[in-house]
Each structure stands twice: as structure tokens, then as C-alpha cells.
Design an enzyme around this catalytic site. Structure first.
Site, PDB file in Angstrom:
ATOM      1  N   LYS A   2       0.758  -1.303   0.091  1.00  0.00           N
ATOM      2  CA  LYS A   2      -0.020  -0.055  -0.027  1.00  0.00           C
ATOM      3  C   LYS A   2       0.854   1.339   0.110  1.00  0.00           C
ATOM      4  O   LYS A   2       0.665   2.211  -0.894  1.00  0.00           O
ATOM      5  CB  LYS A   2      -1.028   0.020   1.295  1.00  0.00           C
ATOM      6  CG  LYS A   2      -1.401   1.353   1.350  1.00  0.00           C
ATOM      7  CD  LYS A   2      -2.421   1.637   2.811  1.00  0.00           C
ATOM      8  CE  LYS A   2      -1.796   2.074   3.947  1.00  0.00           C
ATOM      9  NZ  LYS A   2      -1.563   3.374   4.075  1.00  0.00           N
ATOM     10  N   ASN A   3       1.990   1.310   0.853  1.00  0.00           N
ATOM     11  CA  ASN A   3       2.873   2.479   0.897  1.00  0.00           C
ATOM     12  C   ASN A   3       3.779   2.827  -0.081  1.00  0.00           C
ATOM     13  O   ASN A   3       4.335   3.936  -0.275  1.00  0.00           O
ATOM     14  CB  ASN A   3       3.362   2.542   2.398  1.00  0.00           C
ATOM     15  CG  ASN A   3       2.432   2.796   3.495  1.00  0.00           C
ATOM     16  OD1 ASN A   3       1.158   3.126   3.370  1.00  0.00           O
ATOM     17  ND2 ASN A   3       2.688   2.528   4.672  1.00  0.00           N
ATOM     18  N   ARG A  22      -4.411  10.172   3.166  1.00  0.00           N
ATOM     19  CA  ARG A  22      -3.496  10.860   3.653  1.00  0.00           C
ATOM     20  C   ARG A  22      -2.318  11.356   2.660  1.00  0.00           C
ATOM     21  O   ARG A  22      -1.636  12.349   2.326  1.00  0.00           O
ATOM     22  CB  ARG A  22      -2.657  10.367   4.985  1.00  0.00           C
ATOM     23  CG  ARG A  22      -1.418  11.183   5.384  1.00  0.00           C
ATOM     24  CD  ARG A  22      -0.804  10.940   6.729  1.00  0.00           C
ATOM     25  NE  ARG A  22       0.178  11.543   6.894  1.00  0.00           N
ATOM     26  CZ  ARG A  22       0.533  12.696   7.243  1.00  0.00           C
ATOM     27  NH1 ARG A  22      -0.480  13.519   7.369  1.00  0.00           N
ATOM     28  NH2 ARG A  22       1.848  13.274   7.407  1.00  0.00           N
ATOM     29  N   CYS A  66      -5.601   8.639   8.625  1.00  0.00           N
ATOM     30  CA  CYS A  66      -5.697   7.989   9.845  1.00  0.00           C
ATOM     31  C   CYS A  66      -5.787   9.272  10.937  1.00  0.00           C
ATOM     32  O   CYS A  66      -5.123  10.148  10.685  1.00  0.00           O
ATOM     33  CB  CYS A  66      -4.553   7.172  10.260  1.00  0.00           C
ATOM     34  SG  CYS A  66      -4.923   5.462   9.338  1.00  0.00           S
ATOM     35  N   ARG A 106      -0.303  14.993  12.389  1.00  0.00           N
ATOM     36  CA  ARG A 106       0.535  14.524  11.143  1.00  0.00           C
ATOM     37  C   ARG A 106       1.080  15.582  10.380  1.00  0.00           C
ATOM     38  O   ARG A 106       0.422  15.994   9.217  1.00  0.00           O
ATOM     39  CB  ARG A 106      -0.202  13.424  10.283  1.00  0.00           C
ATOM     40  CG  ARG A 106      -0.610  12.291  11.337  1.00  0.00           C
ATOM     41  CD  ARG A 106      -1.313  11.054  10.657  1.00  0.00           C
ATOM     42  NE  ARG A 106      -0.173  10.347   9.610  1.00  0.00           N
ATOM     43  CZ  ARG A 106      -0.634   9.361   9.052  1.00  0.00           C
ATOM     44  NH1 ARG A 106      -1.881   8.680   9.314  1.00  0.00           N
ATOM     45  NH2 ARG A 106       0.494   8.807   8.509  1.00  0.00           N
ATOM     46  N   PRO A 107       1.974  16.279  10.487  1.00  0.00           N
ATOM     47  CA  PRO A 107       2.618  17.762  10.186  1.00  0.00           C
ATOM     48  C   PRO A 107       3.213  17.498   8.705  1.00  0.00           C
ATOM     49  O   PRO A 107       3.281  16.267   8.423  1.00  0.00           O
ATOM     50  CB  PRO A 107       3.499  18.152  10.925  1.00  0.00           C
ATOM     51  CG  PRO A 107       3.937  17.095  11.791  1.00  0.00           C
ATOM     52  CD  PRO A 107       2.941  16.115  11.739  1.00  0.00           C
ATOM     53  N   ASP A 160       4.171   0.697  12.059  1.00  0.00           N
ATOM     54  CA  ASP A 160       2.790   0.195  11.395  1.00  0.00           C
ATOM     55  C   ASP A 160       2.445  -1.132  11.897  1.00  0.00           C
ATOM     56  O   ASP A 160       1.419  -1.438  11.485  1.00  0.00           O
ATOM     57  CB  ASP A 160       2.890   0.174   9.948  1.00  0.00           C
ATOM     58  CG  ASP A 160       2.737   1.742   9.545  1.00  0.00           C
ATOM     59  OD1 ASP A 160       3.337   1.910   8.330  1.00  0.00           O
ATOM     60  OD2 ASP A 160       2.470   2.456  10.466  1.00  0.00           O
ATOM     61  N   ARG A 166      -8.908  -0.100   3.804  1.00  0.00           N
ATOM     62  CA  ARG A 166      -7.884   0.986   3.185  1.00  0.00           C
ATOM     63  C   ARG A 166      -6.623   0.447   2.753  1.00  0.00           C
ATOM     64  O   ARG A 166      -6.076   0.656   1.959  1.00  0.00           O
ATOM     65  CB  ARG A 166      -7.935   2.240   4.081  1.00  0.00           C
ATOM     66  CG  ARG A 166      -8.902   3.174   4.297  1.00  0.00           C
ATOM     67  CD  ARG A 166      -8.403   4.360   4.924  1.00  0.00           C
ATOM     68  NE  ARG A 166      -7.133   5.052   4.328  1.00  0.00           N
ATOM     69  CZ  ARG A 166      -6.361   5.914   5.061  1.00  0.00           C
ATOM     70  NH1 ARG A 166      -6.334   6.006   6.369  1.00  0.00           N
ATOM     71  NH2 ARG A 166      -5.162   5.979   4.447  1.00  0.00           N
TER      72      ARG A 166
HETATM   73  C1  EPZ Z   1       4.318   6.967   6.271  1.00  0.00           C
HETATM   74  O1  EPZ Z   1       3.377   8.078   6.882  1.00  0.00           O
HETATM   75  C2  EPZ Z   1       3.219   5.816   6.155  1.00  0.00           C
HETATM   76  N1  EPZ Z   1       2.157   6.350   5.337  1.00  0.00           N
HETATM   77  C3  EPZ Z   1       2.708   5.442   7.526  1.00  0.00           C
HETATM   78  O2  EPZ Z   1       1.846   4.387   7.287  1.00  0.00           O
HETATM   79  C4  EPZ Z   1       3.986   4.981   8.640  1.00  0.00           C
HETATM   80  O3  EPZ Z   1       3.253   4.992   9.696  1.00  0.00           O
HETATM   81  C5  EPZ Z   1       5.001   6.198   8.524  1.00  0.00           C
HETATM   82  O4  EPZ Z   1       5.378   6.575   7.030  1.00  0.00           O
HETATM   83  C6  EPZ Z   1       6.046   6.032   9.285  1.00  0.00           C
HETATM   84  O5  EPZ Z   1       6.635   4.552   8.789  1.00  0.00           O
HETATM   85  C7  EPZ Z   1       2.360   6.050   3.909  1.00  0.00           C
HETATM   86  O6  EPZ Z   1       3.273   5.725   3.517  1.00  0.00           O
HETATM   87  C8  EPZ Z   1       1.240   6.633   2.995  1.00  0.00           C
HETATM   88  P1  EPZ Z   1       6.576  10.066   8.340  1.00  0.00           P
HETATM   89  P2  EPZ Z   1       4.235   9.474   6.897  1.00  0.00           P
HETATM   90  O7  EPZ Z   1       6.617  11.333   7.514  1.00  0.00           O
HETATM   91  O8  EPZ Z   1       5.093   9.657   5.509  1.00  0.00           O
HETATM   92  C9  EPZ Z   1       6.923  13.399  11.691  1.00  0.00           C
HETATM   93  C10 EPZ Z   1       0.135   3.123   7.441  1.00  0.00           C
HETATM   94  O9  EPZ Z   1      -0.567   2.555   8.441  1.00  0.00           O
HETATM   95  N2  EPZ Z   1       6.892  14.421  10.689  1.00  0.00           N
HETATM   96  O10 EPZ Z   1       7.609   9.055   8.298  1.00  0.00           O
HETATM   97  O11 EPZ Z   1       2.944  10.470   7.148  1.00  0.00           O
HETATM   98  C11 EPZ Z   1       5.623  12.732  12.130  1.00  0.00           C
HETATM   99  O12 EPZ Z   1       4.780  13.435  12.806  1.00  0.00           O
HETATM  100  C12 EPZ Z   1       0.558   4.557   7.549  1.00  0.00           C
HETATM  101  O13 EPZ Z   1      -0.012   2.478   6.392  1.00  0.00           O
HETATM  102  C13 EPZ Z   1       7.050  15.803  10.772  1.00  0.00           C
HETATM  103  O14 EPZ Z   1       7.175  16.314  12.016  1.00  0.00           O
HETATM  104  O15 EPZ Z   1       5.330   9.371   8.033  1.00  0.00           O
HETATM  105  C14 EPZ Z   1       6.115  11.386  12.948  1.00  0.00           C
HETATM  106  O16 EPZ Z   1       6.364  11.737  14.038  1.00  0.00           O
HETATM  107  C15 EPZ Z   1       0.035   4.999   9.116  1.00  0.00           C
HETATM  108  N3  EPZ Z   1       6.993  16.632   9.720  1.00  0.00           N
HETATM  109  C16 EPZ Z   1       7.287  11.135  11.874  1.00  0.00           C
HETATM  110  O17 EPZ Z   1       7.644  12.474  11.509  1.00  0.00           O
HETATM  111  C17 EPZ Z   1       6.929  16.168   8.619  1.00  0.00           C
HETATM  112  O18 EPZ Z   1       6.637  16.996   7.804  1.00  0.00           O
HETATM  113  C18 EPZ Z   1       7.274  10.231  10.772  1.00  0.00           C
HETATM  114  O19 EPZ Z   1       6.527  10.605   9.906  1.00  0.00           O
HETATM  115  C19 EPZ Z   1       6.822  14.887   8.338  1.00  0.00           C
HETATM  116  C20 EPZ Z   1       6.664  13.822   9.454  1.00  0.00           C
END
Ligand code: EPZ
Length: 430
Positions: free
Chosen positions: A32-33, A103, A127, A132-133, A315, A407
Site C-alpha cells: 500500500k505505502n 493521507r 488516519c 501529522r504535520p 505500522d 483502506r
Molecule cells: C508513512 O507516513 C506511512 N504512510 C505511515 O503508515 C507510517 O506510519 C509512517 O510513514 C512511518 O513509517 C504512508 O506511507 C502513506 P513520516 P508519513 O513522515 O510519511 C513526523 C499506515 O498505517 N513528521 O515518516 O506521514 C511525524 O509527525 C500508515 O500505512 C514531521 O514532524 O510518516 C512522525 O512523528 C500510518 N513533519 C514522524 O515524522 C513532517 O513534515 C514520521 O512521519 C513529516 C513527518
């Protein structure tokens, strides 16, 4: 919104009768991702792409609907492939209506910016666990030369041109790494992303971009180098297997004292989970593209810390917490990636779990027997955790908000039925 009075909606639930030992083979779908990044990437190419090993999940249909709205010709084939012809794509806008369910719609920002040097994309939905910034995404776009405003929930990006630069991410963000990689693929000159995330789906997206004619090197390490090109062409590509779907079935096998082979996987991607399951007393046998999990149901407690890849994946955190409820003793699980990914714990407690949460730490006391109950999925992976707990619980468990699970999991009840679970999907009148 014109809600017709008196017309009741149909909700779906999963109904599980627990304590069935799982055994047999389960076939894992495409990731999916990875696919939610590869589909937006395809619209950067002027031409036709064929994406194979597509999981049939809601996130894919939502994204394809969005692409059709901007002029892409999309056609699903019968052997779970998607043909995308993006030659006629002439818009760079994705409204809230079309992106609110997913998202990962934020990848349209990097793709539109790359191809059109403009993007207007509604802020992400998806989600609901913690904030989720997307500040790192926007910081990267700005470093590439784009300006942006955020008005009424829509991010509007504009660049005279994109120029390669050197970006050091504050944290190894998956989304920011991919989004910057997309835009940088069509910038002038070279971009270096440092402190990049290394997840398998980042490598998959980079491989697809290179098939389109991009020049991306180092994906899968924490330094990615992208040399921009003027144009991208269509390509054929096969999505990697879903690491998180595979892990979900591996944990379910361990939970029920089962003997399950997950097929169509890349064993290397499962290393952090395989190691934990072995620590808990399961036997793990790796094949070229399969992993067999054999469990006696007698599980040792352990400690789990979620980290960016190659650490234990966040995840799989909810699913792991469900498993720890069945361990012989007390386990500690620390969520280091998200600031609030324990909302599902109350639902696990309704099934008899003994869990206390302090900030990012969950203390899980193993219990002799979980008991069936009515519960609701709070998000995609939480839903999967409740299925796992329901499979081991005594009696019947009904799980609401199945839409979250759909999803990210293709035909979840059929795949579990095929390895011996007593699980069915029922429609209820809401
Ligand atoms: C991806 O989300 C995945 N989603 C998430 O999977 C997964 O939990 C996550 O990566 C971590 O592996 C998809 O790939 C569609 P991040 P993403 O940016 O990219 C902080 C699922 O269940 N952050 O790696 O949104 C954030 O708050 C989903 O399949 C910032 O602060 O995650 C978090 O604490 C749920 N600023 C950390 O970084 C930003 O601009 C990791 O987030 C971006 C992120």
C-alpha cells in the site's frame, strides 16, 4: 450536505469466533505505502505506465479517482494491474473532496510541482492518530525554489523553476523523503537529501522513477542523490510485496499457536519482526519469497521499540501490542515515531487486555485468555490489531469501522478464512 431523512446507511462489521489455530498459506499483495507513491509519480510522465501487483484496497481506488479528475486515463486490468495514461493530464489541483480519504494524497504536491511547477492540493486527511504535520515536505519544496501558501486547507505551491539543492531532514520522514524525491526528479541540477528515510517503499518509488527516466541514486540509504531531468516517459513496473500486511499475518500466526506460510514476501523486509517473533519463542523458516511462522502459542514477553526502517515498524505496533497481551509475562512497547498511536488500546482492553499507557510507553501484562467483545477500529492498523486479538479471544468479537481496515488490507476476511479463521463480513443497518 443533503442527508435524506429516514434513510439508514449500511455499515459493515467483521464477526470473528476466536480460538481457531491458523495454518496454511497466505498470499501477500502489493505494498500500500509503495503504490500510493508510485501512482502519483506516474502522472509526472508524459505517456502510459503499467503498474502491476496492485493491491485492491480503498486507498488505490481513491487515488485513481483523483487522477481521473485531472485528465489521466486510468484502467484496471483483470490481473490486478493499472494502466495510467497521463499524456492529457492538464490540471495540478486536487480538491478536499477527492483527497480527504487518503493521507498519501500529499504525494500529488511533489508530482504536480515536478511536472507543472505548480500544485494546489488539499491538506491531508487519513488516519487519526496524533498530529501529522507536513512541515518537512514544505521545507524541501521551498529549498527547491517553490513558494507556497496555505489557504482554507489547501496548499498552493508555485515555482518559476525548481533548482537542485542540499536538504537535511529534521527526522527521517517517509513522506517528506518521497515527496522531495518526486519534485527533485524534474528540477534543474542535483538534489541531495540527507537524513532520508530508508523504508522499502522509498526504494520502490525510486526504482519506478528511474524506470520513468529519472536519475535517483542512494534510495534505501540516508543520503539520496537526484539529478533532475526535463521529461519523464511511461514505464511498466511491479510493486513490491506489502511488508506490513505480511507482518500482520505473521503476528496472527504467532497469536493463535499456528503454522502459517506467508508467500510473495521479501524476507529481508521482515527482519525486525522475524527477530522479535523468534525472541518470543516462535520458529521462523525463510524461503526465497516466503516466511513460515510456527508457534506453540507459548509466548515469551519482550520489549519493542518502534523506529524508522530498519527498526521495528510503527505500522506493526498495534498488531504487536495485541500479541503481547497473550505473552507469559509483562512486556514494554515504546512508540518512538508517532506522538499518539495508542488510541486503540481502550478497544484492546474491552477484549480483556491488561495494558497501561504512559506517554509513548505501553506496559502490557500478558493474560491467560482474551474474551470476545464488540469493538471499533480507530484506524487502519488498530483495526488489524483487533482482528488479531479477536482471532485468539474466547467467544465472538465484532469489529466496526471496517472501512479503515479496507483502506490497507485486500480481502482480509477471505485471506484469514483461507488459513482457518472463523471470520465473516456482515452488513448492519446503522
Ligand atoms: C508513512 O507516513 C506511512 N504512510 C505511515 O503508515 C507510517 O506510519 C509512517 O510513514 C512511518 O513509517 C504512508 O506511507 C502513506 P513520516 P508519513 O513522515 O510519511 C513526523 C499506515 O498505517 N513528521 O515518516 O506521514 C511525524 O509527525 C500508515 O500505512 C514531521 O514532524 O510518516 C512522525 O512523528 C500510518 N513533519 C514522524 O515524522 C513532517 O513534515 C514520521 O512521519 C513529516 C513527518
Amino acid at each position: 450536505m443533503n442527508v435524506k431523512k429516514g434513510v439508514r446507511g449500511h455499515m459493515e462489521q467483521l464477526v470473528i469466533t476466536g480460538q481457531k489455530t491458523l495454518s496454511g498459506e497466505v498470499f501477500i499483495s502489493g505494498a500500500k505505502n509503495a503504490v500510493v507513491a508510485v501512482i502519483p509519480a506516474a502522472i509526472m510522465a508524459k505517456g502510459k505506465s503499467v503498474i502491476e501487483n496492485l493491491p485492491s484496497i480503498e486507498d488505490v481506488t481513491s487515488l485513481v479517482d483523483t487522477l481521473k479528475n485531472i485528465g489521466a486515463k486510468c484502467e484496471f486490468t483483470k490481473d490486478n494491474a493499472l494502466i495510467i495514461d497521463s499524456s492529457e493530464v492538464n490540471k495540478y489541483c486536487a480538491t478536499y473532496e477527492s483527497v480527504k480519504k487518503i493521507r498519501a494524497s500529499y504525494y500529488l504536491m511533489g508530482a504536480f510541482l515536478g511536472r507543472f511547477k505548480r500544485a494546489e492540493v488539499a491538506m491531508p486527511g487519513g488516519c487519526n492518530f496524533g498530529t501529522r504535520p507536513i512541515d518537512q515536505h514544505l521545507r524541501g519544496f521551498k529549498a527547491l525554489g517553490a513558494d507556497y501558501t496555505i489557504q482554507h486547507g489547501v496548499v498552493k505551491l508555485f515555482a518559476e523553476k525548481l533548482v537542485g539543492c542540499h536538504i537535511y531532514l529534521d527526522m527521517p520522514s517517509v513522506g517528506a523523503t518521497i515527496n522531495i524525491m518526486l519534485a527533485a526528479s524534474m528540477a534543474e541540477g542535483t538534489t541531495i537529501i540527507e537524513n532520508a528515510a530508508k523504508e522499502p517503499h522509498i526504494v520502490d518509488t525510486a526504482n519506478f522513477l528511474n524506470m520513468l527516466g529519472a536519475k535517483v541514486k542512494g534510495a534505501g540509504t540516508d543520503v539520496i542523490k537526484i539529478t533532475g531531468v526535463d521529461e519523464l516517459h511511461g514505464a511498466e513496473y511491479m510493486i513490491i510485496p506489502d511488508q506490513i500486511e505480511a507482518g500482520t499475518y505473521m503476528i496472527a500466526a504467532a497469536m493463535t499457536g499456528g503454522d502459517v506460510v506467508v508467500k510473495n514476501v521479501i524476507p529481508k523486509h521482515m527482519d525486525p519482526l522475524s527477530a522479535k517473533l523468534q525472541e518470543m519463542g516462535c520458529m521462523i523458516y525463510e524461503g526465497d519469497d516466503s516466511i513460515r511462522v510456527v508457534s506453540t502459542g507459548n509466548l515469551n514477553p519482550t520489549t519493542v521499540k518502534t523506529m524508522a526502517y530498519p527498526g521495528f515498524p510503527t505500522d506493526l505496533q498495534p498488531q504487536m501490542t495485541a500479541l503481547l497481551c497473550a505473552a507469559n509475562g509483562t512486556s514494554i512497547l515504546t512508540e518512538n515515531v508517532w506522538d499518539n498511536r495508542f488510541q486503540y488500546i481502550n478497544e484492546l482492553k474491552r477484549l480483556g487486555g491488561h495494558i497501561t499507557v504512559e506517554g509513548r510507553v505501553a506496559v502490557v501484562e500478558g493474560v491467560k485468555q482474551l474474551m470476545g467483545a464488540e469493538v471499533n477500529a480507530t484506524d487502519l492498523r488498530a483495526g488489524a490489531a483487533l482482528v488479531i486479538a479477536g482471532l485468539a479471544a474466547k467467544g465472538v468479537t465484532t469489529i466496526g469501522n471496517v472501512k479503515y481496515i479496507d483502506r490497507g488490507y485486500e480481502k482480509i476476511e477471505h485471506k484469514f478464512q483461507a488459513i482457518g479463521a472463523d471470520i465473516r463480513r456482515v452488513k448492519t443497518i446503522s
